[in-house]
Scaffold this motif. Structure first.
Motif, mmCIF file in Angstrom:
data_model
loop_
_atom_site.group_PDB
_atom_site.id
_atom_site.type_symbol
_atom_site.label_atom_id
_atom_site.label_comp_id
_atom_site.label_asym_id
_atom_site.label_seq_id
_atom_site.Cartn_x
_atom_site.Cartn_y
_atom_site.Cartn_z
ATOM 1 N N ILE A 194 0.836 -1.198 0.000
ATOM 2 C CA ILE A 194 0.000 0.000 0.000
ATOM 3 C C ILE A 194 0.874 1.252 0.000
ATOM 4 O O ILE A 194 0.586 2.232 -0.682
ATOM 5 C CB ILE A 194 -0.953 -0.006 1.223
ATOM 6 C CG1 ILE A 194 -1.988 -1.111 1.067
ATOM 7 C CG2 ILE A 194 -1.636 1.353 1.397
ATOM 8 C CD1 ILE A 194 -2.877 -1.290 2.286
ATOM 9 N N SER A 195 1.949 1.200 0.771
ATOM 10 C CA SER A 195 2.856 2.347 0.852
ATOM 11 C C SER A 195 3.943 2.312 -0.207
ATOM 12 O O SER A 195 4.375 3.372 -0.691
ATOM 13 C CB SER A 195 3.524 2.380 2.239
ATOM 14 O OG SER A 195 2.565 2.407 3.262
ATOM 15 N N LEU A 196 4.400 1.124 -0.569
ATOM 16 C CA LEU A 196 5.625 1.007 -1.366
ATOM 17 C C LEU A 196 5.400 0.885 -2.866
ATOM 18 O O LEU A 196 6.343 1.064 -3.640
ATOM 19 C CB LEU A 196 6.437 -0.197 -0.871
ATOM 20 C CG LEU A 196 6.834 -0.180 0.614
ATOM 21 C CD1 LEU A 196 7.659 -1.410 0.946
ATOM 22 C CD2 LEU A 196 7.603 1.084 0.955
ATOM 23 N N ALA A 197 4.163 0.586 -3.297
ATOM 24 C CA ALA A 197 3.931 0.331 -4.720
ATOM 25 C C ALA A 197 4.249 1.555 -5.577
ATOM 26 O O ALA A 197 4.928 1.440 -6.614
ATOM 27 C CB ALA A 197 2.480 -0.110 -4.939
ATOM 28 N N VAL A 198 3.780 2.740 -5.163
ATOM 29 C CA VAL A 198 3.977 3.934 -5.988
ATOM 30 C C VAL A 198 5.447 4.357 -6.039
ATOM 31 O O VAL A 198 5.993 4.574 -7.138
ATOM 32 C CB VAL A 198 3.081 5.099 -5.504
ATOM 33 C CG1 VAL A 198 3.330 6.350 -6.341
ATOM 34 C CG2 VAL A 198 1.611 4.703 -5.577
ATOM 35 N N PRO A 199 6.149 4.476 -4.879
ATOM 36 C CA PRO A 199 7.574 4.830 -4.987
ATOM 37 C C PRO A 199 8.396 3.781 -5.727
ATOM 38 O O PRO A 199 9.357 4.115 -6.422
ATOM 39 C CB PRO A 199 8.031 4.974 -3.532
ATOM 40 C CG PRO A 199 6.981 4.364 -2.695
ATOM 41 C CD PRO A 199 5.713 4.465 -3.464
ATOM 42 N N ARG A 200 7.995 2.515 -5.636
ATOM 43 C CA ARG A 200 8.729 1.475 -6.376
ATOM 44 C C ARG A 200 8.477 1.638 -7.879
ATOM 45 O O ARG A 200 9.396 1.478 -8.676
ATOM 46 C CB ARG A 200 8.286 0.089 -5.898
ATOM 47 C CG ARG A 200 9.005 -1.056 -6.593
ATOM 48 C CD ARG A 200 8.695 -2.406 -5.982
ATOM 49 N NE ARG A 200 9.337 -2.568 -4.683
ATOM 50 C CZ ARG A 200 8.685 -2.821 -3.540
ATOM 51 N NH1 ARG A 200 7.373 -2.912 -3.542
ATOM 52 N NH2 ARG A 200 9.353 -2.958 -2.423
ATOM 53 N N PHE A 201 7.262 1.969 -8.245
ATOM 54 C CA PHE A 201 6.929 2.168 -9.672
ATOM 55 C C PHE A 201 7.767 3.298 -10.278
ATOM 56 O O PHE A 201 8.202 3.206 -11.418
ATOM 57 C CB PHE A 201 5.429 2.474 -9.807
ATOM 58 C CG PHE A 201 5.006 2.798 -11.205
ATOM 59 C CD1 PHE A 201 4.783 1.776 -12.120
ATOM 60 C CD2 PHE A 201 4.829 4.103 -11.624
ATOM 61 C CE1 PHE A 201 4.388 2.064 -13.427
ATOM 62 C CE2 PHE A 201 4.446 4.410 -12.918
ATOM 63 C CZ PHE A 201 4.223 3.372 -13.818
ATOM 64 N N PHE A 202 8.010 4.360 -9.501
ATOM 65 C CA PHE A 202 8.766 5.491 -10.001
ATOM 66 C C PHE A 202 10.281 5.349 -9.769
ATOM 67 O O PHE A 202 11.037 6.269 -10.029
ATOM 68 C CB PHE A 202 8.278 6.789 -9.355
ATOM 69 C CG PHE A 202 6.984 7.303 -9.940
ATOM 70 C CD1 PHE A 202 6.982 8.047 -11.111
ATOM 71 C CD2 PHE A 202 5.770 7.016 -9.329
ATOM 72 C CE1 PHE A 202 5.805 8.509 -11.655
ATOM 73 C CE2 PHE A 202 4.577 7.477 -9.870
ATOM 74 C CZ PHE A 202 4.599 8.226 -11.033
ATOM 75 N N GLY A 203 10.701 4.184 -9.265
ATOM 76 C CA GLY A 203 12.118 3.909 -9.143
ATOM 77 C C GLY A 203 12.795 4.502 -7.929
ATOM 78 O O GLY A 203 14.028 4.673 -7.928
ATOM 79 N N PHE A 204 12.029 4.795 -6.862
ATOM 80 C CA PHE A 204 12.632 5.374 -5.668
ATOM 81 C C PHE A 204 12.930 4.313 -4.598
ATOM 82 O O PHE A 204 13.371 4.647 -3.512
ATOM 83 C CB PHE A 204 11.717 6.464 -5.084
ATOM 84 C CG PHE A 204 11.813 7.759 -5.823
ATOM 85 C CD1 PHE A 204 12.713 8.726 -5.420
ATOM 86 C CD2 PHE A 204 11.022 8.011 -6.934
ATOM 87 C CE1 PHE A 204 12.823 9.930 -6.107
ATOM 88 C CE2 PHE A 204 11.116 9.201 -7.624
ATOM 89 C CZ PHE A 204 12.020 10.168 -7.200
ATOM 90 N N LEU A 205 12.679 3.043 -4.901
ATOM 91 C CA LEU A 205 13.010 1.963 -3.963
ATOM 92 C C LEU A 205 13.880 0.943 -4.698
ATOM 93 O O LEU A 205 13.617 0.648 -5.870
ATOM 94 C CB LEU A 205 11.728 1.283 -3.453
ATOM 95 C CG LEU A 205 10.830 2.112 -2.527
ATOM 96 C CD1 LEU A 205 9.630 1.286 -2.109
ATOM 97 C CD2 LEU A 205 11.597 2.577 -1.294
#
Length: 429
Positions: free
Chosen positions: A418-429
């Motif tokens: 829920i928290s990590l999907a969006v930053p992972r999609f944009f390459g921040f994780l």
């Protein structure tokens, strides 16, 4: 002996001393009693050093942007847009209140600004339509906590500053949790309206031309979060520079596009933003000084050992930490709580395999919900001031909404995607 500064700090809070003075007085008294004159000087020097930070400059700029937009009529346009979208639902104006908070969150990043700006407009309107004043104030207070979750977010800037995390990653991680809180509040409002006859009857659905006009009016305000996040993600500017861009954009829109703010309004807007920013930055400076004494007392190591002795299961420990944060959030503002507890709790859970960005969102959302939690939730007092309703009445009316927010915290805690999907999609994780 130095470790006694924590009980002294809590005692000072309970007798009503303002948080800023308690943060300095409690460790200051203990350092004086232990004869650590050198550390006492360091304590008060760090109050200034804690505020002297380029990343923290984003906070007063975002607050100024929020003030500009509120004075420039942007808040009203967001409310009209929300009315066109959800005003025909059951308990329509309450739903408008919640959706407006979600949209306003993308402009100000402050729960207090949300409560003050939307509450002064919507609480009287809801009362005129037949809602009780305590319910209107409770909806406003409960939905205002979305402000620091959906980017931009003042407390996430503070967390990133203290814990050396990416502001952009935290901003992106807050989008889905913030939307979930909003959807949860709208759902419980709908359920309450269907089970009670005290809510106003349904209004007619807005026509497509009405929706089109409302969308055009809200076009420039709704561009603000897109410009902020787009600029940060695209590498055009840093979060601090993004906050300055937000101020420039808000000024142009309010003065020259919408023309609802005049040059005569500018001094008052600057004064209000300066006063609000000074309160936040003083708390941050005092909390950074407080953090110095926390490290000197070796309290973090002792607390970490105690937490790890309770269980070695990360899921159990996350539950216990959520309970701790929820209680802390009842009494302490989110910014100081993050500065004090972040360096203590963050490394513990990172070592247990919890993603640092995930833990940042758990902590930020939990402490933000604390702003609306009795007995000392700050937005309860702001909602009381705006509505004229007693804090006790608002606290009782807000309980169903708090239950939903606690449920969302549980989902955020145990479903990291829920928290990590969006930053992972944009390459921040």
């Amino acid at each position: 002996m130095l470790v006694w500064f924590l009980p002294l700090f809590l005692l000072l809070l309970m007798i009503g001393l303002p948080v800023f003075f308690a943060l300095l007085a409690a460790p200051g008294v203990m350092l004086w009693l232990t004869g650590d004159a050198k550390d006492l000087v360091l304590l008060y020097r760090n109050t200034y050093n804690g505020m002297d930070s380029f990343p923290l400059m984003a906070i007063p700029f975002f607050m100024l942007a929020g003030e500009m937009m509120n004075r420039g009529g942007i808040t009203m346009r967001l409310v009209e847009f929300s009315q066109a979208c959800v005003g025909h639902f059951r308990a329509g104006l309450a739903q408008v209140n919640i959706l407006s908070s979600m949209l306003f969150a993308g402009l100000s990043g402050s729960a207090v600004a949300d409560t003050s700006a939307l509450g002064s407009m919507l609480i009287p309107a809801m009362e005129r339509e037949g809602y009780t004043r305590k319910f209107a104030a409770a909806v406003t207070a409960a939905s205002s906590v979305i402000g620091p979750i959906i980017p931009p977010s003042g407390i996430m800037i503070i967390y990133a500053y203290v814990m050396e995390e990416s502001v952009a990653a935290l901003f992106l991680a807050g989008i889905v949790p913030g939307v979930l809180v909003g959807i949860g509040l709208m759902t419980v409002t709908n359920v309450m309206a269907r089970r009670s006859d005290t809510f106003p009857a349904l209004k007619r659905r807005a026509t497509w031309p009405e929706k089109g006009r409302a969308s055009l009016k809200a076009f420039f305000p709704l561009l603000t979060p897109i410009i902020i996040l787009g600029g940060i993600l695209g590498g055009a500017f840093t979060p601090t520079e993004a906050s300055a861009v937000a101020v420039a954009y808000a000024t142009v829109v309010s003065l020259f596009v919408l023309r609802e703010m005049t040059w005569r309004d500018v001094p008052d807007v600057l004064l209000r933003a300066a006063l609000t920013s000074s309160v936040v930055l003083l708390l941050v400076g005092a909390a950074m000084a407080f953090k110095t004494v926390v490290s000197l007392s070796h309290a973090p190591e002792a607390l970490a050992a105690m937490i790890l002795s309770l269980s070695d299961n990360p899921l159990v420990l996350l539950l216990l930490i959520n309970l701790l944060l929820f209680i802390v959030g009842m009494f302490l503002d989110a910014g100081p709580a993050i500065i004090i507890l972040g360096p203590i709790l963050g490394p513990i859970f990172t070592d247990l395999g919890v993603d640092p960005v995930h833990f940042a969102i758990i902590m930020s959302v939990n402490l933000t919900v604390g702003l609306a939690t009795p007995p000392m939730g700050l937005v309860l007092f702001v909602a009381s001031s705006v509505s004229g309703e007693r804090v006790e009445s608002i606290a009782r009316a807000i309980l169903p909404f708090l239950a939903v927010e606690v449920l969302v915290i549980g989902l955020i805690t145990y479903v990291p995607a829920i928290s990590l999907a969006v930053p992972r999609f944009f390459g921040f994780l």
